[in-house]
Design a protein around this motif. Structure first.
Motif, PDB file in Angstrom:
ATOM      1  N   ILE A  95       0.837  -1.204   0.000  1.00 37.99           N
ATOM      2  CA  ILE A  95       0.000   0.000   0.000  1.00 37.99           C
ATOM      3  C   ILE A  95       0.868   1.249   0.000  1.00 37.99           C
ATOM      4  O   ILE A  95       0.625   2.197  -0.756  1.00 37.99           O
TER       5      ILE A  95
ATOM      6  N   ALA B 104      -5.947   5.542  -4.330  1.00 44.91           N
ATOM      7  CA  ALA B 104      -6.714   5.108  -3.165  1.00 44.91           C
ATOM      8  C   ALA B 104      -6.852   3.590  -3.250  1.00 44.91           C
ATOM      9  O   ALA B 104      -6.445   2.975  -4.252  1.00 44.91           O
ATOM     10  N   PHE B 105      -7.445   2.973  -2.232  1.00 46.34           N
ATOM     11  CA  PHE B 105      -7.493   1.517  -2.162  1.00 46.34           C
ATOM     12  C   PHE B 105      -8.870   1.018  -1.748  1.00 46.34           C
ATOM     13  O   PHE B 105      -9.640   1.734  -1.104  1.00 46.34           O
TER      14      PHE B 105
ATOM     15  N   ALA C 196     -10.290  -1.814   0.683  1.00 46.40           N
ATOM     16  CA  ALA C 196      -9.783  -2.589   1.813  1.00 46.40           C
ATOM     17  C   ALA C 196     -10.910  -3.344   2.485  1.00 46.40           C
ATOM     18  O   ALA C 196     -12.083  -2.948   2.421  1.00 46.40           O
TER      19      ALA C 196
ATOM     20  N   CYS D 166      -6.829   5.699   7.006  1.00 44.92           N
ATOM     21  CA  CYS D 166      -7.226   5.172   5.695  1.00 44.92           C
ATOM     22  C   CYS D 166      -8.186   6.117   4.984  1.00 44.92           C
ATOM     23  O   CYS D 166      -8.096   6.325   3.770  1.00 44.92           O
ATOM     24  N   GLU D 167      -9.100   6.705   5.728  1.00 46.08           N
ATOM     25  CA  GLU D 167     -10.085   7.593   5.116  1.00 46.08           C
ATOM     26  C   GLU D 167      -9.447   8.874   4.594  1.00 46.08           C
ATOM     27  O   GLU D 167      -9.944   9.474   3.638  1.00 46.08           O
TER      28      GLU D 167
ATOM     29  N   ASN E 247      -6.893   8.912   2.936  1.00 47.80           N
ATOM     30  CA  ASN E 247      -6.457   8.546   1.580  1.00 47.80           C
ATOM     31  C   ASN E 247      -7.617   7.976   0.760  1.00 47.80           C
ATOM     32  O   ASN E 247      -7.410   7.274  -0.226  1.00 47.80           O
TER      33      ASN E 247
ATOM     34  N   THR F 203      -9.841   5.608   1.266  1.00 43.98           N
ATOM     35  CA  THR F 203     -10.001   4.156   1.212  1.00 43.98           C
ATOM     36  C   THR F 203     -11.470   3.772   1.170  1.00 43.98           C
ATOM     37  O   THR F 203     -12.302   4.359   1.871  1.00 43.98           O
TER      38      THR F 203
END
Length: 253
Positions: free
Chosen positions: A89, A99-100, A102, A116-117, A119, A121
């Motif tokens: 990541i 972004a990802f 997950a 994470c948020e 970025n 996610t």
């Protein structure tokens, strides 16, 4: 390839703990500086560059040394990558700003969810078939908002010596959308693959500490493979199979 057998539990040698402490301190300092910059940039732009720079910096602090090969990705791209460890990541985001998608298990850890948020996610529940349509819609919105989005279609980490079968359900989000490149990505840790892979029942903390205790860098080559041609994008299952074949072919080549 089948799922890898659990690895023996890692043990951190006494001389590894000072390095872990030094790296964690550096990461916290970087986080503090990055948060201030993030909220400053948020006033002026919706496409905040700070998460990308932060994740790239965390990777460097962790000892990640990256080189890339292959065609330069377009800004708006749907990446399908093999998954070896949490360093994946940091590497992809640091190089592409992606972004990802997950697993929603991460969303249960408050501070991690918050990071994470930042970025963008997208959290999905992979085992709840009843919510697949809603998850697909989340992926579509994320692509529209962020431009680049990465999915690890294996659904879990492998030992890096091969790829697990690719799950295709979330690829429905881009069926029929030929304007978004779909680009396979092979993450190649070379001779260090088995030493950094997070597989089996190994606790995530053990894996993280084992990597942070390394005095040698972790070399990674990100192979950006050619985007899938139109004929391989006929449907989600064909996309998943074609992306996996492309990664396997690059590994064998």
């Amino acid at each position: 390839m089948t799922a890898a057998m659990p690895l023996a539990r890692r043990r951190v040698a006494a001389w590894g703990w000072p390095l872990i402490a030094l790296r964690l301190t550096a990461m916290l300092a970087l986080l503090a500086a990055s948060l201030a910059l993030y909220y400053l940039f948020a006033i002026f732009t919706a496409h905040n560059p700070v998460p990308r720079l932060f994740l790239r910096g965390v990777g460097a602090i962790a000892g990640l040394r990256i080189r890339t090969s292959g065609p330069r990705p377009a800004r708006r791209t749907f990446f399908l990558a093999n998954h070896v460890t949490w360093l994946d990541i940091l590497a992809i985001a640091g190089r592409t700003g992606s972004a990802f998608v997950a697993h929603d298990g991460l969303a249960q850890i408050g501070p991690l969810r918050w990071l994470c948020e930042l970025n963008d996610t997208v959290f999905v529940a992979r085992h709840e078939r009843r919510s697949v349509a809603a998850q697909i819609e989340k992926v579509r919105i994320a692509l529209a908002d962020t431009g680049a989005l990465t999915i690890f279609p294996e659904g879990t980490c492998s030992d890096g010596t091969g790829t697990l079968p690719f799950k295709s359900s979330l690829l429905s989000a881009i069926e029929g959308d030929s304007d978004i490149p779909v680009q396979p990505v092979w993450l190649d840790y070379g001779a260090e693959t088995r030493k950094v892979a997070w597989v089996g029942e190994e606790p995530g903390l053990d894996n993280a500490l084992g990597i942070l205790a390394r005095w040698r860098p972790v070399d990674l080559t990100i192979h950006f493979l050619p985007p899938l041609p139109r004929e391989d994008r006929a449907d989600r299952k064909r996309m998943a199979a074609a992306a996996r074949m492309a990664i396997e072919a690059a590994r064998a080549g």
